[in-house]
Scaffold this active site. Structure first.
Site, PDB file in Angstrom:
ATOM      1  N   LYS A   1      50.332  38.629  48.060  1.00 26.29           N
ATOM      2  CA  LYS A   1      49.413  39.373  47.202  1.00 26.29           C
ATOM      3  C   LYS A   1      48.789  38.417  46.185  1.00 26.29           C
ATOM      4  CE  LYS A   1      48.192  41.911  43.431  1.00 26.29           C
ATOM      5  NZ  LYS A   1      47.930  41.435  42.059  1.00 26.29           N
TER       6      LYS A   1
ATOM      7  N   GLU B   1      41.728  41.897  37.344  1.00 25.76           N
ATOM      8  CA  GLU B   1      43.101  41.597  36.936  1.00 25.76           C
ATOM      9  C   GLU B   1      43.160  40.412  35.982  1.00 25.76           C
ATOM     10  OE1 GLU B   1      47.389  40.345  38.934  1.00 25.76           O
ATOM     11  OE2 GLU B   1      45.987  41.586  40.068  1.00 25.76           O
TER      12      GLU B   1
ATOM     13  N   HIS C   1      50.614  35.852  31.772  1.00 25.15           N
ATOM     14  CA  HIS C   1      49.928  37.085  32.172  1.00 25.15           C
ATOM     15  C   HIS C   1      49.720  38.006  30.967  1.00 25.15           C
ATOM     16  CE1 HIS C   1      48.641  40.368  34.746  1.00 25.15           C
ATOM     17  NE2 HIS C   1      49.475  41.151  34.090  1.00 25.15           N
TER      18      HIS C   1
ATOM     19  N   ASP D   1      33.550  41.113  53.276  1.00 24.99           N
ATOM     20  CA  ASP D   1      34.413  42.274  53.476  1.00 24.99           C
ATOM     21  C   ASP D   1      35.861  41.879  53.204  1.00 24.99           C
ATOM     22  OD1 ASP D   1      35.826  44.487  54.293  1.00 24.99           O
ATOM     23  OD2 ASP D   1      34.702  44.775  56.156  1.00 24.99           O
TER      24      ASP D   1
END
Length: 437
Positions: free
Chosen positions: A280, A85, A393, A296
């Protein structure tokens, strides 16, 4: 063309690919080439990757970047981050640099106990199974002694065992809840092996006390498995500094910045839509570091999101406040990570990433990961309440758009210069390229 096959797992890698290309891509050799182009030219490394999973046919690469200037408990770190991302690494780096001159990140491990359960059904009197457990508890733990001897020598092992009565939730449902410390390993295989041994011992003990329990069949093992929810393995991370030492933001005072920041965090505490997006963003930083170190990330994600709901409502993980003219930003999260075992010992890049971090133990890695999460959260909220999230972004996303539109290197240079002062969108970039031809 039939799309089902028997004995697929027994085929060689090339044979698997041949079948896939023939059945699903009508023998399009360009589709085969995509797979083989991503094979590692180093056969030894490729073999390692092939043996990680079943039916391996190629690799799926993620870029790994680094975020420098992290100061965590007074020590300097450069963090490895594996993520696709745009803007995550840049945002983490900016936040790290911001706080490096304001005391850095303070972290503390509050606990390292992990939990597993033997889930079983007992169709009898509750008081009998409770008494039975008290009698056999020591034997249950003793039955694992050959499994725990090495872990005990490293400071880990079984820390607790208790019987949980869940008959109010499901008829006859009980758990044996077992606590573990797993030293520097995540410990999933260790925990599950011990739990299965305890389950076997439970049935053996039930035979001995058959007359007391009336019928051995009254105990039926459903499953034995660790939990990825680790509320007793948690880490706290924070940053703070006097308001006067915060960086000046455009169009607002430092106190206004603090007020907006705290309100933005509060919105995440009371509104689930914002809470999910806030968390998130935190996971952007955490997952990138988990992946880079071979941990993990799916297990950690599940545990952290469950922790965000621990009070009966899903809420933001971070909190912010002002006290004595100081700005405070903090987060407490559950983390279960390792620095040895599993893929960590096998994946060359995972080992490289841990080397970059000066080979931390699991407690130290917990603290580093938590700092990555809070840094990402600070950067996101700061952008949201000042320039807006899209400005930074989309600037980082510009190259992705240019590559998608197959821009030449010269066009890329011109586009980067042009969009320093112009709004970025897919259409605006497309129009610019069309007009630059």
């Amino acid at each position: 063309m039939k799309r089902k096959i028997s004995g697929f797992s027994k085929l060689s890698k090339n044979e698997k690919i041949d079948w896939i290309i023939k059945v699903f891509f009508k023998n399009d050799i360009s589709k085969r080439k995509i797979l083989t182009d991503y094979w590692n030219s180093n056969k030894k490394i490729q073999t390692i990757h092939d043996e990680f999973i079943e039916n391996s046919i190629s690799n799926f690469y993620l870029p790994i970047g680094v975020a420098p200037n992290f100061v965590i408990n007074g020590k300097d770190y450069t963090l490895p981050m594996a993520i696709e991302e745009s803007s995550v690494v840049a945002a983490s780096s900016r936040a790290a640099k911001y706080w490096s001159t304001r005391g850095g990140f303070k972290t503390e491990v509050l606990g390292v106990e992990k939990i597993g359960h033997v889930h079983f059904i007992f169709n009898g009197e509750n008081k009998k199974i409770i008494s039975f457990f008290k009698i056999i508890k020591k034997n249950l733990i003793k039955s694992t002694s050959d499994l725990t001897i090495n872990m005990n020598s490293r400071g880990g092992g079984i820390t607790s065992a208790s019987l949980i009565n869940n008959t109010n939730k499901m008829k006859g449902y009980f758990q044996i809840e077992v606590g573990f410390k797993t030293a520097n390993s995540m410990g999933a295989n260790f925990i599950n092996t011990c739990l299965e041994k305890i389950a076997d011992e439970l049935l053996l003990e039930a035979k001995k006390y058959n007359s007391f329990l009336k019928k051995e069949k009254n105990i039926k093992i459903i499953m034995s498995i660790l939990s990825n929810y680790t509320p007793n393995s948690i880490v706290k991370v924070s940053v703070c500094c006097p308001i006067k030492n915060l960086e000046s933001e455009s169009n607002m005072s430092k106190k206004e910045f603090c007020d907006k920041f705290i309100k933005a965090v509060k919105i995440g505490e009371i509104d689930i839509y914002r809470a999910v997006t806030n968390n998130k963003g935190i996971m952007n930083g955490i997952d990138a570091l988990l992946i880079a170190t071979g941990n993990d990330f799916r297990a950690v994600d599940a545990g952290i999101h469950a922790y965000a709901s621990r009070n009966g409502k899903y809420s933001s993980l971070s909190s912010a406040w002002i006290k004595n003219d100081e700005f405070n930003f903090q987060m407490t999260i559950p983390l279960s990570v390792g620095t040895v075992g599993g893929i960590i010992n096998l994946h060359p890049m995972a080992k490289w990433s841990l080397n970059l971090l000066n080979n931390p133990n699991s407690n130290q890695l917990m603290q580093i990961i938590s700092a990555a999460g809070l840094a990402q959260n600070f950067a996101a909220i700061r952008s949201l309440i000042t320039s807006g999230i899209q400005k930074g972004h989309m600037k980082m996303h510009l190259l992705n758009i240019l590559n998608q539109l197959k821009a030449t290197s010269i066009q890329k240079e011109k586009a980067i210069l042009h969009f320093k002062k112009n709004k970025i969108s897919f259409n605006s970039v497309s129009n610019f390229l069309n007009n630059s031809l």
